[in-house]
Scaffold this active site. Structure first.
Site, PDB file in Angstrom:
ATOM      1  N   LYS A  19       0.857  -1.189   0.000  1.00  0.00           N
ATOM      2  CA  LYS A  19       0.000   0.000   0.000  1.00  0.00           C
ATOM      3  C   LYS A  19       0.891   1.235   0.000  1.00  0.00           C
ATOM      4  O   LYS A  19       1.772   1.369   0.845  1.00  0.00           O
ATOM      5  CB  LYS A  19      -0.899   0.017   1.239  1.00  0.00           C
ATOM      6  CG  LYS A  19      -2.033  -0.982   1.233  1.00  0.00           C
ATOM      7  CD  LYS A  19      -3.196  -0.543   0.342  1.00  0.00           C
ATOM      8  CE  LYS A  19      -3.924   0.655   0.915  1.00  0.00           C
ATOM      9  NZ  LYS A  19      -4.687   0.350   2.137  1.00  0.00           N
ATOM     10  N   HIS A  20       0.679   2.115  -0.949  1.00  0.00           N
ATOM     11  CA  HIS A  20       1.406   3.383  -1.030  1.00  0.00           C
ATOM     12  C   HIS A  20       2.923   3.185  -0.942  1.00  0.00           C
ATOM     13  O   HIS A  20       3.621   3.825  -0.180  1.00  0.00           O
ATOM     14  CB  HIS A  20       0.911   4.364   0.024  1.00  0.00           C
ATOM     15  CG  HIS A  20      -0.471   4.859  -0.269  1.00  0.00           C
ATOM     16  ND1 HIS A  20      -0.736   5.810  -1.235  1.00  0.00           N
ATOM     17  CD2 HIS A  20      -1.667   4.498   0.252  1.00  0.00           C
ATOM     18  CE1 HIS A  20      -2.040   6.025  -1.291  1.00  0.00           C
ATOM     19  NE2 HIS A  20      -2.628   5.239  -0.396  1.00  0.00           N
ATOM     20  N   ASN A  25      12.698   6.147   7.568  1.00  0.00           N
ATOM     21  CA  ASN A  25      13.311   5.077   8.351  1.00  0.00           C
ATOM     22  C   ASN A  25      12.321   3.926   8.500  1.00  0.00           C
ATOM     23  O   ASN A  25      11.120   4.151   8.596  1.00  0.00           O
ATOM     24  CB  ASN A  25      13.700   5.574   9.741  1.00  0.00           C
ATOM     25  CG  ASN A  25      14.894   6.495   9.740  1.00  0.00           C
ATOM     26  OD1 ASN A  25      15.888   6.251   9.092  1.00  0.00           O
ATOM     27  ND2 ASN A  25      14.791   7.597  10.504  1.00  0.00           N
ATOM     28  N   HIS A  78      14.007   5.408  -0.454  1.00  0.00           N
ATOM     29  CA  HIS A  78      13.239   6.662  -0.587  1.00  0.00           C
ATOM     30  C   HIS A  78      12.732   6.788  -2.018  1.00  0.00           C
ATOM     31  O   HIS A  78      13.342   6.276  -2.944  1.00  0.00           O
ATOM     32  CB  HIS A  78      14.104   7.866  -0.253  1.00  0.00           C
ATOM     33  CG  HIS A  78      14.475   7.959   1.192  1.00  0.00           C
ATOM     34  ND1 HIS A  78      13.587   8.335   2.175  1.00  0.00           N
ATOM     35  CD2 HIS A  78      15.647   7.700   1.827  1.00  0.00           C
ATOM     36  CE1 HIS A  78      14.194   8.329   3.354  1.00  0.00           C
ATOM     37  NE2 HIS A  78      15.440   7.949   3.170  1.00  0.00           N
TER      38      HIS A  78
END
Length: 636
Positions: free
Chosen positions: A310-311, A476, A636
């Protein structure tokens, strides 16, 4: 004042003079007779990729009466197919020479490609020099990148730098008002269709093909420049990334972010093909990350693997480890379903039950072929789509019927090569880095730094599962795992201990879902599966508003007794054997202190902090075994 004015006038005149000089070097357009449809009467063919070329040239020669000019192996292949071919050397009157380095670099070739039709001067000069118009060029460039990839010597790589091909490509593409450049077998079909329908190529098609040709030329030269710079141990002077639009998207991350589309690296294709549905921007981000995760889990453990995303972070991930009786109750697995579980369906069932509330509306990935058992389980879950290496016919039909036929089904491209480098554009800047291709495995769990050294096979497996999972989690991040599945994922926090607390809360919820009072909740008939999932979580949390509690109680045949804090604490005290992995080092012992409350026995982290000794001592105090992987996994 006079001197300043004189100086100012001098500067103006100098600027104007420079502008005139600059303009003198800009060529004006050469006029000719512009037409839309241009018949093809003569075509030059020189390809290294011969797939489809015989059929295409048969169409041109036998159905359209096109004269074929060709060289070397291409001419040989066309003649063997029974086609009439004129050698380029016969057309130019100049033999190939210099070990084939000079074949098509001749005025009769480039004059035939660059001459402007309907221009009187050009036509007179062509007649004087015995040039004939060439209306189409069909070519591939020498396989330079493939030669480099094979580890060829410097001199052999240089020999595979194409000169004649790019020259003809650019000449033909530049003169696209009259000539047609063909650079790939996947273009043959639409060109044949257009010629058959209209008697020639249209200007719109020629422009499109010219744009693709110049993009190919840019990519080819960029690859050469980058490789050459690498041989000199210097940075590439310029990097050209050339993309091929594949399909449009409804929008980007948000509905107002239009237009949006998916593109592939020219010549590389996409890592997936769409079998069903219409994937969106975030769906494809989830698919790309989830697919890499399950591939690496399978590679590292040898077990079927699954992920629920999800996302762009995993809600859960798992490998195929048999369920206990209590887990079957907690995950609503009936004896009939349990008896039919296959490795891949088992992996997905575990992945989905790490955090079934967060997995609501997920995008899934599995490492192995989707079978009927997996499809049947997936069909009853609320999910947007799946990516897998393949599907059985029965599974594909089941999934195609999901969500009214809108369920997204992606099939991974076999042996897809994503390249060593990856690029990302943010606010006008382009970032480049080596792709994070480290696959965490058993060898990363060998450096045990605590007093407790014992890591059994199950512990190593769970640490690998957690480490690979957080590799694809927004940093993180930390992750907890048990019995081959993630039981808590903490993503995207600025403080590492907050990651531990966030994921730890999910661990508590996962474990308390096995509490007898939770297993015995008396739901009314007809309460939907996801509503039951949500109701159990809220029962465990217990912090209802007055209005919420009324609605929650309405789902049961009788109002359940509360699950007290004392009962929760007593049940959680039995938790043990849980593993935790962190994407970067623990800067303080506070993360270990909190993890000890959750039954953590095994820890994996990169190490490298000035506080490593303090963190190690904390693990010793709690009887945990901790290994340093030596690999940071920021994402990221």
């Amino acid at each position: 004042r006079f001197k300043r004015s004189q100086s100012s006038h001098h500067n103006i005149f100098q600027v104007l003079a420079n502008l005139i000089i600059t303009m003198a070097h800009i060529l004006t357009a050469v006029e000719g007779t512009q037409v839309d449809v241009v018949p093809v009467r003569r075509a030059l063919v020189s390809v290294s990729d011969k797939s489809g070329i015989v059929d295409f040239c048969k169409f041109l020669s036998e159905q359209q009466g096109v004269e074929l000019l060709s060289t070397g192996g291409t001419a040989k292949a066309l003649r063997e197919a029974g086609l009439k071919v004129k050698d380029v050397s016969e057309y130019t009157g100049a033999a190939e020479c210099l070990d084939g380095r000079v074949k098509t670099l001749h005025p009769k070739v480039h004059g035939g490609l660059l001459a402007v039709r309907g221009n009187k001067v050009h036509e007179e000069q062509m007649k004087e020099q015995g040039m004939e118009p060439i209306d189409m060029t069909i070519l591939n460039l020498y396989p330079f990148e493939a030669t480099v990839a094979k580890g060829a010597a410097f001199s052999q790589c240089v020999e595979n730098i194409d000169i004649g091909g790019p020259s003809m490509l650019r000449s033909t593409a530049k003169n696209h008002a009259f000539t047609c450049i063909v650079t790939s077998p996947d273009q043959y079909g639409k060109i044949k269709d257009e010629i058959a329908a209209k008697g020639g190529t249209t200007l719109a098609l020629r422009k499109q093909l010219a744009a693709q040709a110049f993009a190919l030329s840019a990519a080819y030269d960029s690859a050469i420049a980058s490789w050459f710079a690498g041989q000199l141990d210097t940075e590439a002077p310029v990097v050209a990334r050339v993309y091929k639009p594949e399909f449009p998207l409804k929008y980007g991350c948000n509905p107002h972010q239009k237009p949006a589309q998916i593109l592939s690296r020219l010549g590389a294709g996409l890592p997936f093909t769409v079998k069903n549905g219409v994937p969106g921007y975030i769906n494809l981000l989830d698919a790309a990350n989830a697919w890499q995760l399950v591939m690496e889990l399978k590679q590292a453990t040898g077990l079927a693997a699954a992920a629920s995303f999800k996302h762009v972070s995993p809600a859960g991930a798992a490998v195929a480890v048999p369920l206990t009786d209590v887990e079957c109750q907690a995950y609503e697995v009936t004896p009939e379903t349990r008896a039919t579980l296959t490795p891949v369906s088992l992996a997905y069932l575990r992945a989905r039950n790490a955090d079934p509330m967060c997995s609501f509306g997920d995008f899934s990935a599995v490492s192995d072929e989707v079978d009927e058992a997996t499809a049947k389980y997936l069909k009853k879950e609320v999910s947007d789509g799946i990516v897998a290496p393949s599907y059985t016919p029965e599974a594909l039909e089941i999934l195609k019927s999901k969500k009214g036929g809108k369920f997204i089904i992606l099939e991974a491209t076999p042996n897809y090569n994503p390249g060593d480098l990856e690029y990302r554009e943010v606010y006008g800047m382009t970032f480049s880095q080596k792709r994070n291709d480290v696959v965490i495995g058993k060898e990363h769990m060998e450096k045990v730094v605590t007093s407790k050294k014992d890591l059994d096979e199950a512990a190593v497996r769970d640490l690998i599962v957690a480490s690979i999972c957080i590799k694809y989690t927004q940093s993180n991040s930390v992750g907890f795992s048990k019995d081959g599945m993630m039981v808590g994922v903490g993503a995207g926090q600025q403080s590492r201990v907050d990651c531990v607390k966030l994921a730890g809360r999910k661990v508590e919820t996962w474990y308390l879902r096995q509490h007898p009072k939770v297993l015995g909740l008396p739901f009314k008939e007809g309460v939907k599966r996801q509503d039951r999932v949500n109701a159990r979580v809220r029962y465990i949390e217990g912090d209802f508003t007055a209005e919420e509690k009324v609605r929650w109680e309405a789902q049961f045949t009788s109002v359940p007794e509360p699950l007290t804090e004392q009962e929760k604490a007593q049940f959680l005290s039995n938790s043990k054997g849980i593993s935790i992995s962190s994407d970067a080092f623990f800067p303080f012992r506070d993360s270990i202190d909190h993890a000890s409350k959750l039954g953590v026995s095994y820890v994996a982290q990169p190490g490298g902090s000035v506080q490593d000794e303090q963190v190690t001592e904390a693990c010793n105090e709690y009887g945990m075994a901790m290994c340093f992987t030596g690999v940071r996994l920021f994402h990221h």
